[in-house]
Design a protein around this motif. Sequence first.
Motif, PDB file in Angstrom:
ATOM      1  N   SER A 325       0.821  -1.208   0.000  1.00  0.00           N
ATOM      2  CA  SER A 325       0.000   0.000   0.000  1.00  0.00           C
ATOM      3  C   SER A 325       0.860   1.265   0.000  1.00  0.00           C
ATOM      4  O   SER A 325       0.555   2.239  -0.698  1.00  0.00           O
ATOM      5  CB  SER A 325      -0.927  -0.021   1.223  1.00  0.00           C
ATOM      6  OG  SER A 325      -1.674   1.164   1.310  1.00  0.00           O
ATOM      7  N   ILE A 326       1.946   1.244   0.762  1.00  0.00           N
ATOM      8  CA  ILE A 326       2.824   2.422   0.792  1.00  0.00           C
ATOM      9  C   ILE A 326       3.576   2.546  -0.533  1.00  0.00           C
ATOM     10  O   ILE A 326       3.785   3.660  -1.042  1.00  0.00           O
ATOM     11  CB  ILE A 326       3.798   2.341   1.978  1.00  0.00           C
ATOM     12  CG1 ILE A 326       3.023   2.332   3.300  1.00  0.00           C
ATOM     13  CG2 ILE A 326       4.761   3.528   1.960  1.00  0.00           C
ATOM     14  CD1 ILE A 326       3.891   2.237   4.529  1.00  0.00           C
ATOM     15  N   PHE A 327       3.970   1.413  -1.110  1.00  0.00           N
ATOM     16  CA  PHE A 327       4.597   1.469  -2.438  1.00  0.00           C
ATOM     17  C   PHE A 327       3.666   2.153  -3.441  1.00  0.00           C
ATOM     18  O   PHE A 327       4.102   2.961  -4.275  1.00  0.00           O
ATOM     19  CB  PHE A 327       4.918   0.055  -2.928  1.00  0.00           C
ATOM     20  CG  PHE A 327       6.132  -0.570  -2.276  1.00  0.00           C
ATOM     21  CD1 PHE A 327       7.211   0.208  -1.883  1.00  0.00           C
ATOM     22  CD2 PHE A 327       6.199  -1.944  -2.079  1.00  0.00           C
ATOM     23  CE1 PHE A 327       8.327  -0.368  -1.280  1.00  0.00           C
ATOM     24  CE2 PHE A 327       7.306  -2.532  -1.492  1.00  0.00           C
ATOM     25  CZ  PHE A 327       8.370  -1.742  -1.096  1.00  0.00           C
ATOM     26  N   LEU A 330       3.618   5.895  -2.868  1.00  0.00           N
ATOM     27  CA  LEU A 330       4.850   6.520  -3.368  1.00  0.00           C
ATOM     28  C   LEU A 330       4.849   6.564  -4.893  1.00  0.00           C
ATOM     29  O   LEU A 330       5.324   7.537  -5.500  1.00  0.00           O
ATOM     30  CB  LEU A 330       6.062   5.745  -2.858  1.00  0.00           C
ATOM     31  CG  LEU A 330       6.398   5.969  -1.370  1.00  0.00           C
ATOM     32  CD1 LEU A 330       7.389   4.926  -0.885  1.00  0.00           C
ATOM     33  CD2 LEU A 330       6.946   7.372  -1.143  1.00  0.00           C
ATOM     34  N   ALA A 331       4.312   5.519  -5.529  1.00  0.00           N
ATOM     35  CA  ALA A 331       4.209   5.523  -6.992  1.00  0.00           C
ATOM     36  C   ALA A 331       3.333   6.676  -7.465  1.00  0.00           C
ATOM     37  O   ALA A 331       3.659   7.366  -8.444  1.00  0.00           O
ATOM     38  CB  ALA A 331       3.640   4.182  -7.464  1.00  0.00           C
ATOM     39  N   ASP A 332       2.213   6.878  -6.778  1.00  0.00           N
ATOM     40  CA  ASP A 332       1.319   7.976  -7.134  1.00  0.00           C
ATOM     41  C   ASP A 332       2.002   9.320  -6.939  1.00  0.00           C
ATOM     42  O   ASP A 332       1.898  10.227  -7.770  1.00  0.00           O
ATOM     43  CB  ASP A 332       0.055   7.878  -6.272  1.00  0.00           C
ATOM     44  CG  ASP A 332      -0.991   8.908  -6.665  1.00  0.00           C
ATOM     45  OD1 ASP A 332      -0.989   9.364  -7.822  1.00  0.00           O
ATOM     46  OD2 ASP A 332      -1.827   9.266  -5.804  1.00  0.00           O
ATOM     47  N   LEU A 333       2.720   9.448  -5.826  1.00  0.00           N
ATOM     48  CA  LEU A 333       3.407  10.712  -5.531  1.00  0.00           C
ATOM     49  C   LEU A 333       4.434  11.041  -6.615  1.00  0.00           C
ATOM     50  O   LEU A 333       4.483  12.170  -7.133  1.00  0.00           O
ATOM     51  CB  LEU A 333       4.071  10.623  -4.154  1.00  0.00           C
ATOM     52  CG  LEU A 333       4.727  11.898  -3.609  1.00  0.00           C
ATOM     53  CD1 LEU A 333       4.712  11.878  -2.075  1.00  0.00           C
ATOM     54  CD2 LEU A 333       6.167  12.069  -4.089  1.00  0.00           C
ATOM     55  N   LEU A 340       8.502   9.664 -13.595  1.00  0.00           N
ATOM     56  CA  LEU A 340       7.737   8.508 -14.053  1.00  0.00           C
ATOM     57  C   LEU A 340       8.496   7.202 -13.858  1.00  0.00           C
ATOM     58  O   LEU A 340       7.891   6.156 -13.605  1.00  0.00           O
ATOM     59  CB  LEU A 340       7.365   8.696 -15.523  1.00  0.00           C
ATOM     60  CG  LEU A 340       6.602   9.988 -15.860  1.00  0.00           C
ATOM     61  CD1 LEU A 340       6.156   9.985 -17.309  1.00  0.00           C
ATOM     62  CD2 LEU A 340       5.398  10.165 -14.932  1.00  0.00           C
ATOM     63  N   ARG A 341       9.819   7.229 -13.992  1.00  0.00           N
ATOM     64  CA  ARG A 341      10.587   5.997 -13.806  1.00  0.00           C
ATOM     65  C   ARG A 341      10.461   5.494 -12.373  1.00  0.00           C
ATOM     66  O   ARG A 341      10.241   4.306 -12.136  1.00  0.00           O
ATOM     67  CB  ARG A 341      12.056   6.252 -14.152  1.00  0.00           C
ATOM     68  CG  ARG A 341      12.929   5.001 -14.030  1.00  0.00           C
ATOM     69  CD  ARG A 341      14.371   5.299 -14.412  1.00  0.00           C
ATOM     70  NE  ARG A 341      14.464   5.757 -15.797  1.00  0.00           N
ATOM     71  CZ  ARG A 341      15.606   6.163 -16.360  1.00  0.00           C
ATOM     72  NH1 ARG A 341      16.729   6.170 -15.646  1.00  0.00           N
ATOM     73  NH2 ARG A 341      15.627   6.548 -17.611  1.00  0.00           N
ATOM     74  N   TYR A 346       8.043   1.746  -8.245  1.00  0.00           N
ATOM     75  CA  TYR A 346       7.261   1.463  -7.033  1.00  0.00           C
ATOM     76  C   TYR A 346       6.023   0.625  -7.368  1.00  0.00           C
ATOM     77  O   TYR A 346       5.595  -0.217  -6.569  1.00  0.00           O
ATOM     78  CB  TYR A 346       6.862   2.762  -6.337  1.00  0.00           C
ATOM     79  CG  TYR A 346       7.940   3.302  -5.425  1.00  0.00           C
ATOM     80  CD1 TYR A 346       8.315   2.606  -4.292  1.00  0.00           C
ATOM     81  CD2 TYR A 346       8.578   4.512  -5.699  1.00  0.00           C
ATOM     82  CE1 TYR A 346       9.313   3.093  -3.439  1.00  0.00           C
ATOM     83  CE2 TYR A 346       9.574   5.009  -4.858  1.00  0.00           C
ATOM     84  CZ  TYR A 346       9.935   4.288  -3.734  1.00  0.00           C
ATOM     85  OH  TYR A 346      10.920   4.765  -2.910  1.00  0.00           O
ATOM     86  N   CYS A 347       5.438   0.828  -8.551  1.00  0.00           N
ATOM     87  CA  CYS A 347       4.313  -0.026  -8.972  1.00  0.00           C
ATOM     88  C   CYS A 347       4.763  -1.476  -9.070  1.00  0.00           C
ATOM     89  O   CYS A 347       4.053  -2.395  -8.630  1.00  0.00           O
ATOM     90  CB  CYS A 347       3.766   0.439 -10.330  1.00  0.00           C
ATOM     91  SG  CYS A 347       2.719   1.892 -10.268  1.00  0.00           S
TER      92      CYS A 347
END
Length: 584
Positions: A325-327, A330-333, A340-341, A346-347
């Motif tokens: 969930s935290i990953f 962080l991906a969204d952030l 984008l990389r 993180y996704c």
Amino acid sequence: MPSLISVKTPPNTTPLNILIPAIQNGSTNNLRSPSPLRKRFPSPSPSNSRAKRTSEKVTIDESSLDNPDLGPFLLKLARETISSGDNPNKALDYAIRASKSFERFSGSGQELELVMSLHMLAAIYCSLGRFEEAVPVLERSIEVVDIGKGSDRALAKFSGYMQLGDTCSSMGLLDRSVWCYESGLEIQIEALGDSDPRVAETCRYLAEAHIQAMQFDEAENLCKKILEIHREHGHSASLEEAADRRLMALVYEAKGDYESALEHLVLASMVMIANGQENEVASIDVSIGNIYMSLCRFDEAIFSYQKGLTVFKATRGEDHLSVASIFIRLADLYYRIGKLRESKSYCENALRVCAKPAPATAPEEIANGLTEISAIYEALNEHEEALKLLQKAMKLLEDTPGYHSTIAGIEAQMGVMLYVVGRYGEARSSFESAVVKLRASGESKSAFFGIVLNQMGLACLQLYRINEATELFEEARGVLEQECGSCHLDTLGVYSNLAATYDALGRVEDAIEILEYILKVREEKLGTANPDIDDEKERLAELLKETGRARNRKGKSLENLLDSNAYRVKKEVTKRRSGFGFRT
């Protein structure tokens, strides 16, 4: 085209442990929400559910039900069968026969025993995923109780309303669920007063239900009442108050009041730190990170997320979904700040956790994670990968009672992506399936339902199903007018689409009147020189030119303007310039 957001559904819970609280005659000490009955009941897998429906019948002569000692004996057998973890169908059979026996003697002082047997019967039905069968049982348990005969009856009726509310919530019937909780709360307040700590517990539960139903003002008022009860009883800085402040923060976040949400989260964190609740502090850090991200304070958000991530990895393991969930956050952030990389990295980390999660992880939690990751891939324009993830999430949730709204939200999201990549037939089918599920779960009056209808109408237009699109836009208009108002941007977007379909059907006068109303509202809100209204101006000018009319600057009443019973002019569909577009 804007994305659709999945409709939230009741949170996941641990497996059901069926316990029936003892009812103490003449006492109101237990007049609170009996927690074992208030859990939302997860459903067995489809294969297990089919197997469990082949019940082992207990051979008891029906005539023996006339024995007044049989009911208590069968109820005891049902309890023992549940405690031993034996075949739940055997416990179900015992509970059915016990309730039948108590029904025969309900007029001779065994009303409470009857209620207890009905509560147990309903709980067993829910544990088997047979929620529809549990509902009439619980309704009967409420009906037979006369709260005027004592506080023990009040407890029985209160418990029945709360259990019925849980069952309806598990079925996705949120409005009815809220009504049941409110009815239970009224009984509790009448018996205990409105400032009893047990009332605060029920208010908390009702506030959570209002949040699930997106009724944030009602939830805020209940949270304020809860905190006031804590103050009256000197429970400030308690773990209970910290939990309630987190709930209040959730309400404020949903309403966009991020500063107030942050204030409550910081206070809750201080209490948890003082009480050595390391995991709870980490969860609050994640919530604080969410608020910072909403406030565009990205560095502080990253710091909060990393704090929570470190604790969760150490205490729960790297394969726990809280880490995933935290990953995802962080991906969204990182997507928002243009890295984008890092976002995609993180996704991928989150997907690795979802692929091999910790043992006993609920499928619903994995599906939720996949849905969130899919939204990020969609934002990254990787629609095929996003669709694959949504299909995996659908597979995890299919045939699971109580998740119809969630599945509908996923199908709507899939419909949006299929539309974007030009697969209009599949998009329409996906939207249609979502609409059916939303109708069945009682959400046909929500704003989300209106948006899905609008999107389905757009897919129909691409398939040249103009009449079907018109009906969908008209229904969407009615829903959004009721839920959002006639001046809301979503409602105006549907008006614009409806005007275009009326024009395509030859109903030029209707199209002109709708466009005049849209222009009137947009000019009042945006000004006459705003470029966002140029499209409607051009479209209206073209129609007026064809009819030889000038623009009517006098606004008509919306009732006359958008009369749903306006006559239909049957003409061949005529093609107009491509600039006559549709609003998504």
